[in-house]
Motif scaffolding. Structure first.
Motif, PDB file in Angstrom:
ATOM      1  N   ALA A   1      18.360  -0.794 -14.581  1.00 23.43           N
ATOM      2  CA  ALA A   1      17.532  -1.675 -13.759  1.00 23.43           C
ATOM      3  C   ALA A   1      18.381  -2.606 -12.904  1.00 23.43           C
ATOM      4  O   ALA A   1      17.966  -3.018 -11.831  1.00 23.43           O
ATOM      5  CB  ALA A   1      16.588  -2.492 -14.642  1.00 23.43           C
ATOM      6  N   LEU A   2      19.583  -2.939 -13.374  1.00 19.01           N
ATOM      7  CA  LEU A   2      20.460  -3.847 -12.642  1.00 19.01           C
ATOM      8  C   LEU A   2      21.467  -3.120 -11.760  1.00 19.01           C
ATOM      9  O   LEU A   2      22.352  -3.756 -11.188  1.00 19.01           O
ATOM     10  CB  LEU A   2      21.180  -4.789 -13.617  1.00 19.01           C
ATOM     11  N   ALA A   3      21.333  -1.783 -11.642  1.00 22.19           N
ATOM     12  CA  ALA A   3      22.195  -1.030 -10.730  1.00 22.19           C
ATOM     13  C   ALA A   3      22.018  -1.596  -9.331  1.00 22.19           C
ATOM     14  O   ALA A   3      20.924  -2.005  -8.940  1.00 22.19           O
ATOM     15  CB  ALA A   3      21.840   0.452 -10.762  1.00 22.19           C
ATOM     16  N   GLN A   4      23.100  -1.628  -8.558  1.00 14.45           N
ATOM     17  CA  GLN A   4      23.076  -2.366  -7.308  1.00 14.45           C
ATOM     18  C   GLN A   4      23.002  -1.485  -6.070  1.00 14.45           C
ATOM     19  O   GLN A   4      23.581  -0.413  -6.020  1.00 14.45           O
ATOM     20  CB  GLN A   4      24.332  -3.221  -7.214  1.00 14.45           C
ATOM     21  N   VAL A   5      22.284  -2.011  -5.083  1.00 12.58           N
ATOM     22  CA  VAL A   5      22.239  -1.443  -3.744  1.00 12.58           C
ATOM     23  C   VAL A   5      22.518  -2.590  -2.792  1.00 12.58           C
ATOM     24  O   VAL A   5      21.889  -3.645  -2.883  1.00 12.58           O
ATOM     25  CB  VAL A   5      20.848  -0.834  -3.432  1.00 12.58           C
ATOM     26  N   GLU A   6      23.489  -2.417  -1.894  1.00 14.45           N
ATOM     27  CA  GLU A   6      23.841  -3.484  -0.958  1.00 14.45           C
ATOM     28  C   GLU A   6      23.357  -3.168   0.437  1.00 14.45           C
ATOM     29  O   GLU A   6      23.254  -2.009   0.818  1.00 14.45           O
ATOM     30  CB  GLU A   6      25.355  -3.681  -0.916  1.00 14.45           C
TER      31      GLU A   6
ATOM     32  N   LEU B   1      16.649  -2.942  -9.188  1.00 16.32           N
ATOM     33  CA  LEU B   1      15.268  -2.464  -9.254  1.00 16.32           C
ATOM     34  C   LEU B   1      14.340  -3.632  -9.570  1.00 16.32           C
ATOM     35  O   LEU B   1      13.876  -3.804 -10.678  1.00 16.32           O
ATOM     36  CB  LEU B   1      15.131  -1.366 -10.322  1.00 16.32           C
ATOM     37  N   GLY B   2      14.119  -4.478  -8.591  1.00 19.89           N
ATOM     38  CA  GLY B   2      13.180  -5.573  -8.760  1.00 19.89           C
ATOM     39  C   GLY B   2      13.756  -6.966  -8.615  1.00 19.89           C
ATOM     40  O   GLY B   2      13.005  -7.927  -8.523  1.00 19.89           O
ATOM     41  N   TRP B   3      15.065  -7.110  -8.608  1.00 22.33           N
ATOM     42  CA  TRP B   3      15.671  -8.427  -8.521  1.00 22.33           C
ATOM     43  C   TRP B   3      16.775  -8.440  -7.483  1.00 22.33           C
ATOM     44  O   TRP B   3      17.354  -7.419  -7.146  1.00 22.33           O
ATOM     45  CB  TRP B   3      16.283  -8.845  -9.858  1.00 22.33           C
ATOM     46  N   ARG B   4      17.092  -9.632  -7.005  1.00 22.38           N
ATOM     47  CA  ARG B   4      18.280  -9.812  -6.186  1.00 22.38           C
ATOM     48  C   ARG B   4      19.409 -10.176  -7.141  1.00 22.38           C
ATOM     49  O   ARG B   4      19.198 -10.849  -8.149  1.00 22.38           O
ATOM     50  CB  ARG B   4      18.043 -10.936  -5.172  1.00 22.38           C
ATOM     51  N   ARG B   5      20.608  -9.715  -6.841  1.00 25.17           N
ATOM     52  CA  ARG B   5      21.746  -9.941  -7.732  1.00 25.17           C
ATOM     53  C   ARG B   5      22.882 -10.597  -6.965  1.00 25.17           C
ATOM     54  O   ARG B   5      23.135 -10.256  -5.822  1.00 25.17           O
ATOM     55  CB  ARG B   5      22.203  -8.619  -8.341  1.00 25.17           C
ATOM     56  N   ASP B   6      23.559 -11.534  -7.636  1.00 25.91           N
ATOM     57  CA  ASP B   6      24.730 -12.195  -7.066  1.00 25.91           C
ATOM     58  C   ASP B   6      25.707 -12.423  -8.203  1.00 25.91           C
ATOM     59  O   ASP B   6      25.563 -13.370  -8.970  1.00 25.91           O
ATOM     60  CB  ASP B   6      24.327 -13.517  -6.409  1.00 25.91           C
ATOM     61  N   GLY B   7      26.672 -11.530  -8.354  1.00 22.89           N
ATOM     62  CA  GLY B   7      27.597 -11.601  -9.481  1.00 22.89           C
ATOM     63  C   GLY B   7      26.855 -11.381 -10.778  1.00 22.89           C
ATOM     64  O   GLY B   7      26.152 -10.400 -10.948  1.00 22.89           O
ATOM     65  N   GLY B   8      26.959 -12.344 -11.718  1.00 21.40           N
ATOM     66  CA  GLY B   8      26.275 -12.235 -13.001  1.00 21.40           C
ATOM     67  C   GLY B   8      24.849 -12.742 -12.973  1.00 21.40           C
ATOM     68  O   GLY B   8      24.152 -12.694 -13.976  1.00 21.40           O
TER      69      GLY B   8
END
Length: 95
Positions: free
Chosen positions: A28-33, A47-54
């Motif tokens: 779910a935390l796999a990233q797409v930039e 898959l559903g969230w924005r991610r920035d580092g940890g």
């Protein structure tokens, strides 16, 4: 679309690693930039969230925001009852 209190939303993010099997959470935390066309900003999405580092989470309409920071070990949620900017939630994250 979520309708909840800040405490309820923070609880979801805090417990997410305990609710999902490790493999499913990693998937779910796999990233797409790319460029977020709405915000006109570089973004890393899962898959559903924005991610920035940890950190992973999501901002909402009107200035609400919630997420979890794996590296720093905290969860935060800020919700508002009226439309506004993200200035207040950004200040909470910065603090």
């Amino acid at each position: 679309n979520a309708h909840c209190t800040a405490k309820g939303l923070a609880t979801v993010y805090e417990e997410l690693p305990n609710l999902l099997p490790a493999g499913l959470l990693a998937e779910a935390l796999a990233q797409v930039e790319g460029t977020d066309r709405l915000l006109q900003d570089h973004a890393v999405w899962t898959l559903g969230w924005r991610r920035d580092g940890g950190w992973y989470g999501m901002g909402g309409i009107g200035g609400s925001s919630a997420g979890h920071d794996e590296e720093k070990g905290y969860t935060l949620a800020y919700v508002t009852r009226r439309l506004g900017t993200h200035d207040r939630s950004d200040a909470c994250w910065d603090a």
